[in-house]
Design an enzyme around this catalytic site. Structure first.
Site, short mmCIF file in Angstrom:
data_model
loop_
_atom_site.label_atom_id
_atom_site.label_comp_id
_atom_site.label_asym_id
_atom_site.label_seq_id
_atom_site.Cartn_x
_atom_site.Cartn_y
_atom_site.Cartn_z
N GLU A 185 0.78 -1.26 0.03
CA GLU A 185 -0.02 0.07 -0.28
C GLU A 185 0.89 1.22 -0.08
O GLU A 185 0.68 2.10 -0.74
CB GLU A 185 -0.93 0.04 1.18
CG GLU A 185 -2.06 1.12 1.47
CD GLU A 185 -2.62 1.09 2.71
OE1 GLU A 185 -3.44 2.07 2.69
OE2 GLU A 185 -2.51 0.16 3.58
N ILE A 190 -6.29 -11.83 15.46
CA ILE A 190 -7.56 -12.18 15.98
C ILE A 190 -8.17 -13.25 14.97
O ILE A 190 -8.40 -12.91 13.66
CB ILE A 190 -8.65 -11.20 16.40
CG1 ILE A 190 -7.85 -10.34 17.40
CG2 ILE A 190 -9.97 -11.90 16.77
CD1 ILE A 190 -7.65 -10.89 18.74
N GLU A 213 -2.17 -1.90 15.02
CA GLU A 213 -1.43 -0.57 15.09
C GLU A 213 -2.18 0.47 15.64
O GLU A 213 -1.76 1.39 16.24
CB GLU A 213 -0.95 -0.41 13.66
CG GLU A 213 0.19 -1.25 13.47
CD GLU A 213 -0.31 -2.63 12.58
OE1 GLU A 213 0.34 -3.32 12.70
OE2 GLU A 213 -1.59 -2.17 12.06
N ASP A 271 -11.07 -9.74 6.45
CA ASP A 271 -11.21 -11.14 6.99
C ASP A 271 -12.29 -10.97 8.16
O ASP A 271 -12.81 -9.91 8.49
CB ASP A 271 -10.31 -11.90 7.44
CG ASP A 271 -9.62 -11.44 8.63
OD1 ASP A 271 -10.02 -11.34 9.77
OD2 ASP A 271 -8.20 -10.82 8.43
#
Length: 234
Positions: A14, A157, A178, A201
């Site tokens: 990115e 997670i 972050e 996700d």
């Protein structure tokens, strides 16, 4: 003093596209991070990849404040959805961020409270949130835009139990690694900030399968949003 915008990306891919888009004036290395200073869509920016996790992100944000005198911090990247309504590809814009792995409950602090801090949630700049939402609805009309709490911690997670615990404790919309550290640094330094996260996700066991194809699309959307957003910041 001209307005200076710091853009922290968690993903190299990115940041690479943002660097290609901008006019780079100089690249300086601090703490093993490459800070690219220049012009993006007519605004002075510094673009940098912080690396993963809260410590990297916090250090990166402080360097942007100290060395580049940024007025605004924008954090972009991906996150896991904590809400069934928020699909892969959608964008979450932070109203605030919380450190979901901070736990001093033994002293009577609620989970997520940094001891001796005068705030529980690290707020985003309301004006930036509104602008980011409007810009995203314009430049990425095919996806949904959500605003709410971002939960950050140094764990990926990927289980229903972990996900449910974060939702119960923090009513967060997404989980990443972050944002709250950057929002915390912004709060201490009294600079504006916003976290922009593309959902990669569902923060459950399907996490691994969805990722590679999604990433390319998410990066394009994030870059479009950030490029237009900086033009709107005055």
């Amino acid at each position: 003093h001209r307005l200076m915008i710091g853009i922290i990306g968690a993903m190299e891919a990115e940041v690479a596209i943002l660097k290609e888009t901008m006019e780079i004036e100089e690249v300086v290395e601090y703490a093993g991070m490459n800070f690219c200073k220049g012009l993006l869509n007519g605004k002075e920016v510094v673009v940098v990849r912080s690396g993963i996790g809260k410590v990297n992100a916090g250090i990166c944000a402080q360097i942007l404040v100290d060395k580049f005198q940024v007025d605004v911090l924008i954090n972009t990247g991906v996150a896991g959805s904590l809400d069934a309504a928020i699909d892969i590809g959608d964008i979450v814009i932070s109203t605030a961020a919380v450190q979901r792995d901070m736990d001093a409950a033994v002293f009577g602090d609620p989970l997520g409270q940094v001891p001796q801090m005068d705030t529980f949630l690290f707020p985003a700049d309301e004006c930036l949130v509104q602008k980011a939402k409007e810009v995203n609805e314009t430049v990425n009309p095919d996806i949904h835009t959500f605003t709410g709490i971002v939960a950050s911690g140094d764990q990926f997670i990927a289980s229903k139990e972990a996900k449910d615990r974060i939702v119960t404790n923090f009513h967060a919309l997404c989980a990443e690694m972050e944002g709250a550290a950057i929002a915390h640094a912004a709060y201490l330094n009294k600079v504006s900030c916003v976290i922009i996260r593309a959902i990669s996700d569902k923060a459950d066991n399907s996490a691994v399968m969805d990722y590679p194809e999604f990433e390319k699309r998410a990066i394009k959307q994030n870059v479009r949003l950030v490029t237009e957003l900086v033009a709107e910041i005055v």
